[in-house]
Design a protein around this motif. Structure first.
Motif, PDB file in Angstrom:
ATOM      1  N   ASP A 151     -15.615  17.752  98.229  1.00 20.08           N
ATOM      2  CA  ASP A 151     -14.232  17.314  98.424  1.00 20.08           C
ATOM      3  C   ASP A 151     -14.062  15.800  98.343  1.00 20.08           C
ATOM      4  O   ASP A 151     -13.099  15.306  97.754  1.00 20.08           O
ATOM      5  N   LEU A 175     -12.730  11.788 106.208  1.00 17.70           N
ATOM      6  CA  LEU A 175     -13.751  12.765 105.814  1.00 17.70           C
ATOM      7  C   LEU A 175     -13.765  13.961 106.762  1.00 17.70           C
ATOM      8  O   LEU A 175     -13.919  15.109 106.333  1.00 17.70           O
ATOM      9  N   GLN A 176     -13.596  13.685 108.052  1.00 18.50           N
ATOM     10  CA  GLN A 176     -13.697  14.779 109.032  1.00 18.50           C
ATOM     11  C   GLN A 176     -12.669  15.886 108.780  1.00 18.50           C
ATOM     12  O   GLN A 176     -12.939  17.051 109.032  1.00 18.50           O
ATOM     13  N   ASN A 177     -11.493  15.512 108.320  1.00 19.64           N
ATOM     14  CA  ASN A 177     -10.432  16.509 108.179  1.00 19.64           C
ATOM     15  C   ASN A 177     -10.071  16.821 106.737  1.00 19.64           C
ATOM     16  O   ASN A 177      -9.164  17.604 106.479  1.00 19.64           O
ATOM     17  N   ALA A 179     -11.380  18.517 104.182  1.00 22.87           N
ATOM     18  CA  ALA A 179     -11.450  19.882 103.647  1.00 22.87           C
ATOM     19  C   ALA A 179     -10.214  20.678 104.043  1.00 22.87           C
ATOM     20  O   ALA A 179      -9.629  21.406 103.231  1.00 22.87           O
ATOM     21  N   GLN A 180      -9.806  20.529 105.291  1.00 25.29           N
ATOM     22  CA  GLN A 180      -8.676  21.291 105.787  1.00 25.29           C
ATOM     23  C   GLN A 180      -7.359  20.822 105.154  1.00 25.29           C
ATOM     24  O   GLN A 180      -6.543  21.640 104.720  1.00 25.29           O
ATOM     25  N   ARG A 183      -7.025  21.960 101.548  1.00 30.16           N
ATOM     26  CA  ARG A 183      -6.743  23.386 101.393  1.00 30.16           C
ATOM     27  C   ARG A 183      -5.372  23.767 101.942  1.00 30.16           C
ATOM     28  O   ARG A 183      -4.723  24.691 101.458  1.00 30.16           O
TER      29      ARG A 183
ATOM     30  N   GLY B 315     -18.850  16.306 112.665  1.00 29.95           N
ATOM     31  CA  GLY B 315     -17.550  16.846 113.087  1.00 29.95           C
ATOM     32  C   GLY B 315     -16.624  17.064 111.909  1.00 29.95           C
ATOM     33  O   GLY B 315     -15.405  16.958 112.024  1.00 29.95           O
ATOM     34  N   VAL B 316     -17.212  17.334 110.752  1.00 32.00           N
ATOM     35  CA  VAL B 316     -16.424  17.538 109.536  1.00 32.00           C
ATOM     36  C   VAL B 316     -16.048  19.021 109.424  1.00 32.00           C
ATOM     37  O   VAL B 316     -16.889  19.894 109.641  1.00 32.00           O
ATOM     38  N   TYR B 317     -14.801  19.272 109.107  1.00 34.63           N
ATOM     39  CA  TYR B 317     -14.325  20.640 108.925  1.00 34.63           C
ATOM     40  C   TYR B 317     -15.152  21.309 107.829  1.00 34.63           C
ATOM     41  O   TYR B 317     -15.184  20.840 106.706  1.00 34.63           O
ATOM     42  N   SER B 329     -17.758  19.171 102.135  1.00 36.82           N
ATOM     43  CA  SER B 329     -16.856  18.014 102.133  1.00 36.82           C
ATOM     44  C   SER B 329     -17.509  16.815 101.471  1.00 36.82           C
ATOM     45  O   SER B 329     -16.830  15.945 100.946  1.00 36.82           O
TER      46      SER B 329
END
Lengths: 645, 645
Positions: A151, A175-177, A179-180, A183, B315-317, B329
């Motif tokens: 991603d 980066l942490q969020n 992917a969500q 999508r 803490g990555v989704y 990710s």
């Protein structure tokens, strides 16, 4: 063990467990109860009043508490020891002066006009109002089994295509969020972009169809008062404004007492917590709430504050700031992010600290000088920032000289028995009838607001009017008698501005000879600093073309009255300009404009600092200025004419 | 409400309040009590045993608990409901497998030899072992009233003079303490320096006369086991080593169950907490304690772990990692610092994540491939990492191909009723007398250590020996009778390795047909993956020149026995090399060498990934390999010869 119950005019009582002999002020501090102690508990300021409701305290007597008040149960917390179960009332007047937070949505009004005018002035001075933030919608192809790019690379690849940039990075939080978000948005996102050197930095990624704002914070951290605004970084719009007392005040009213406290074990953490967790974060939270902006949408902060305040904010060891040779740890630091301090904002939000130029002239002055535009004028201007310290800058486009003097918190209502900040209930302007000695005043707040106390501009008016009416003499001693004039057992006079029945206060609102003396010292410090600095350059005050007055004293300041009491030099009134909180407006412009940020550094680097404390003349000048208007009446010809006329 | 008391063989009992009907495993998790649940609580693994001491539970019956055990109070926590006050005992066998942390000072020994050899191999492959860290003593002139440069500029100025560098920055943490350090050391300090692009970065400032080390951490985060070493970045010396169970194991034994848990509300935080606060920070703290290094002296970390583990660490989704088209990710992220994760280290310490190459081949494999040096040989090598997932890399200096198969935790002692990690009390090697069927074994730990369970290398030996002695057949079914052979009510056989009286365990240590079946599936997954990958390249196993076996299976692994049971191909034994924890040794080299860091990225970028799960042949091959040694005996000529001979 004794049980101490703290009651409040408003709010739930707090029960504290004390050992016998425990100091009441320290006990209150341990329980995080706000009791004013501008002198940090050495018994000199008389502000930490509490009222006994039941039980006893072992309290020393003090001139700050009259016999009548003592009999009524009034005590100073700092000189009281717990000797058994006791209930005390902590007056709201203290919290009015201290911590009341005020938040407003802003889209117009006087303060916004000041910011608009500042931007206009800076634009005319050639400062371009552009910054590195932008918002970009980025469509992407979703991954498939044949296209399994991760991603982050997918987004960076799409951004490179859209922007032509070579180096693009995402923050860790993105980066942490990622992917969500990708999508949830079918791989159509909006990116909040900024720049770090040659690198394009993605500060946030949000669904493309979401309403998004890119915001920043400008904050002025004063020793007494903290103000902040939430700003749209793309439009400059001010989305919310808040102010509150600096939570560090319970560790001392002035910078010296705070530095001493910070050098004690755990002190740096305590002072950092007081400013960050107890002051700034609640303010930021409220501003975000009122403007419906998540705190994670704050991507940049500019903080303007004096040298001690920015050292304490950063948790930097600051003892050398107060000791010869007075060395700060930094004038400017590039390295600080919101997450380093635990400030409510995007973790990666950069914190710009307006540069200090010395231990006693800090970022509030460089930012204020920037926004005053005195650096762009051929005419000679004097910039005066009336804070807990008074700072002056004098000069023009060729040179800038600065100095600082310790005025104390009187201009913000501190060191004055009924003093308060210029918030609801503050008497901000006053006239007194020469015959009847009856006062008339203007009060901050809504129609029908009862007076709570006196803010800085109100104190100037009251003292000026008392002097003009011959109620006090040039030394500030009461010399007329009347219904509103009182004398205590020591013969010390006072003037009742409002009786308790007409006020939102637990006692009569009065101004005492001690208050007047405190204020005369504050104004004397300012005037003598002006005089020394200007004359050391072989100028005299008549050669000053503009006087810019800044600070939290309130927009109600009456320049004529300020001259009348000898606070400002006796020049034509049209030379005076009240420019509000110039530290905050300076921070606002730095936040919005890369060129303003460069300029404030240029100003900081170019400014000369003049040390007054080692100047042998200063003490003589100060003593001469502790008089209404001055021992040398010739310096105030118009005042003399008015008093004689 | 019911009161549930958890007792332990060692340690203080924990009391928990439960609502009626509450699941016992979930209750234990809420109270942070470590009960093994490799299958994450779906009743299939049989590991979450507890023993009723008083009260009752509403428990389903299960094949994992014999009638005799049931009568003795044994229950599975995951299928038990609380129905009233109850006291249960949580066996230590669980915690031996899970969380026992082992810390050692290291200056010699077998493991150090592996790291030394790895460095030697990489040096011969042309990798230079230099990095950007250095230590420099910097004298300065103290400030005076005539020289009031702030501390940070004073230090930077002195560093520019000493180094000739143009751009020098201090970290925020250095700035916070700079004033104090400079004055405590009379302005003679040692600086810990590193480099970020063209900028020299000051990571720490310490008094010049202090003994100082510049350290970093190499960490291997396995799904089951976590290992770390504290390293002197200037000398390469290993100062301490620690290993522990991955605290996330209570949320599932495999990556899929953990990803599912992480996508539940609060799941990402829970899993991050389990690995950071419960696993890594205690390990780091103990290593620092044992080597007398403050955690703030850790300036760099290299973490090698599979793709899921590094996503969960950050803490990555990570839900897309487990769902078609299986997109991580990130393969690599530059942006993470210790303070972003709350890891015990200097706040500004950079975290290098060994790069992933796909959802199922992660940084542990790229780091392991690096340290195996197979990328530098003309000969063809097979690299096998036996973790909870098994990963293979095959190739030479011209190409590298990788694949992954799900072996389950059997190689680290999971999914085996008496399984444990290769720590104290683990049976790591075993022989069985063909006549008497009596076992002889070697146990990890000091002289006199009683057996606790079986680690991976021990399981290989036991199964191989049972097979060689004709005690079990090629399907893993018990076919001989004897004192040590038992059958439960379902006719399921088992072999007692050690009676409870001779063991440090609450029950007999035995290996069951279920265990053997689980292990056969694990080894079958590995062998079929090898076979498919090699044959898809038109190779056959005889063309492999070297087989490097890595993983936590233990240095006791007997290659002959591993071939005997059909886990590894039947090639000359001298082709096998056990290279220990190659993920950790790879991380160690990346930590110490900039060129190794570059090389691991090159390896990651150049490696091809072969997806086995979508390969139609794989299931057939797997079924054929679930046999001792294999349904196609011709693949194992030497085994056949031995069995016949």
């Amino acid at each position: 063990m004794a049980k101490v119950t703290f009651q409040f005019e408003n709010g739930t009582p707090v029960e504290a467990a004390a050992v016998s002999g425990e100091n009441l002020l320290e006990l209150a501090r341990n329980y995080n109860i706000a009791i004013d102690a501008p002198c940090s508990g050495n018994g000199s300021c008389g502000k930490c009043r509490v009222k006994l409701l039941s039980g006893e305290l072992d309290s020393q007597k003090t001139l700050h508490i009259s016999q009548e008040e003592y009999d009524g149960g009034w005590r100073l917390a700092c000189i009281s020891k717990v000797v058994g179960d006791v209930t005390v009332m902590v007056p709201d007047i203290a919290s009015a002066y201290k911590n009341r937070m005020k938040v407003a949505d802003l889209s117009s009004g006087e303060e916004v006009a000041i910011f608009d005018r500042t931007v206009e002035d800076l634009k005319q001075a050639g400062i371009d109002f552009t910054n590195d933030f932008s918002l970009l919608t980025v469509p992407m192809d979703p991954p498939t089994l044949d296209d399994t790019m991760p991603d982050n690379e997918r987004l960076i690849w799409a951004l490179k295509r859209e922007t032509g940039e070579e180096e693009i990075v995402l923050t860790f939080q993105v980066l942490q969020n990622l992917a969500q978000v990708l999508r949830d948005s079918d791989f159509r996102v909006k990116c909040v972009l900024t720049r770090e050197g040659s690198t394009l930095k993605v500060m946030n990624v949000l669904p493309a169809d979401q309403d998004v704002k890119v915001t920043g914070l400008a904050i002025d951290i004063g020793t007494t008062t903290v103000s902040g605004i939430l700003v749209d970084l793309l439009t400059g719009e001010i989305l919310a404004k808040a102010s509150a007392g600096n939570g560090q005040i319970r560790y001392g009213a002035d910078v010296i007492n705070r530095i001493i406290e910070s050098a004690r074990p755990g002190g740096r953490k305590r002072l950092q917590k007081a400013i960050i967790e107890e002051t700034l974060n609640p303010m930021i939270g409220e501003m975000c709430k009122s403007s419906k902006i998540p705190v994670s949408w704050i991507y940049r902060l500019c903080i303007a504050s004096n040298t001690t305040m920015n050292h304490l904010l950063l948790g930097v060891y600051s003892d050398p700031v107060r000791m010869e040779p007075y060395i700060p740890s930094f004038f400017y630091s590039h390295a600080v992010k919101a997450s380093d301090l635990g400030l409510f904002a995007a973790a990666d939000a950069k914190i710009i600290i307006a540069p200090n130029i010395g231990s006693y002239v800090g970022g509030d002055i460089t930012a204020g000088t920037l926004s005053s535009c005195i650096w762009n004028k051929e005419e000679f201007s004097l910039f005066i920032d009336l804070g807990t310290n008074g700072e002056l800058v004098f000069g023009n486009s060729d040179f800038l000289m600065s100095c600082a003097c310790s005025a104390g918190p009187a201009f913000e209502g501190g060191d004055i028995s009924c003093g308060m900040r210029a918030t609801d209930g503050a008497i901000e302007a006053c006239t007194i009838d020469k015959e009847t000695m009856e006062p008339t005043f203007r009060i901050v707040g809504d129609e029908g607001q009862k007076p709570v106390g006196l803010c800085g501009s109100g104190i100037i008016d009251v003292i000026s009017e008392l002097f003009r009416c011959g109620i006090i003499n040039a030394k500030g001693i009461f010399v007329r008698e009347g219904e509103r004039i009182r004398h205590n057992v020591h013969g010390m006079g006072s003037y009742v501005l409002a009786y308790q029945k007409d006020a939102a206060s637990v006692k009569d609102i009065e101004i005492t000879e001690v208050d007047i003396d405190n204020f005369i010292r504050a104004k004397g410090a300012i005037f003598s600093a002006i005089n020394i600095m200007v004359s050391s350059l072989d100028f005299d005050v008549s050669m000053i073309d503009h006087i810019y007055v800044a600070g939290g004293i309130g927009s109600g300041i009456n320049m004529k009255n300020a001259v009348m009491i000898g606070m400002f030099p006796d020049v034509e009134l049209e030379k005076f300009h009240y420019i509000g909180n110039s530290s905050l407006s300076g921070a606002y412009t730095i936040l919005l404009s890369n060129q303003a940020e460069e300029k404030v550094h240029e100003i900081g680097t170019g400014m000369t600092y003049m040390e007054l404390s080692t100047n042998p003349q200063y003490m003589d000048e100060f003593v001469a200025a502790c008089f209404l208007p001055h021992t040398n009446a010739g310096l105030f010809p118009t005042v003399q004419a008015e008093l004689e006329g």
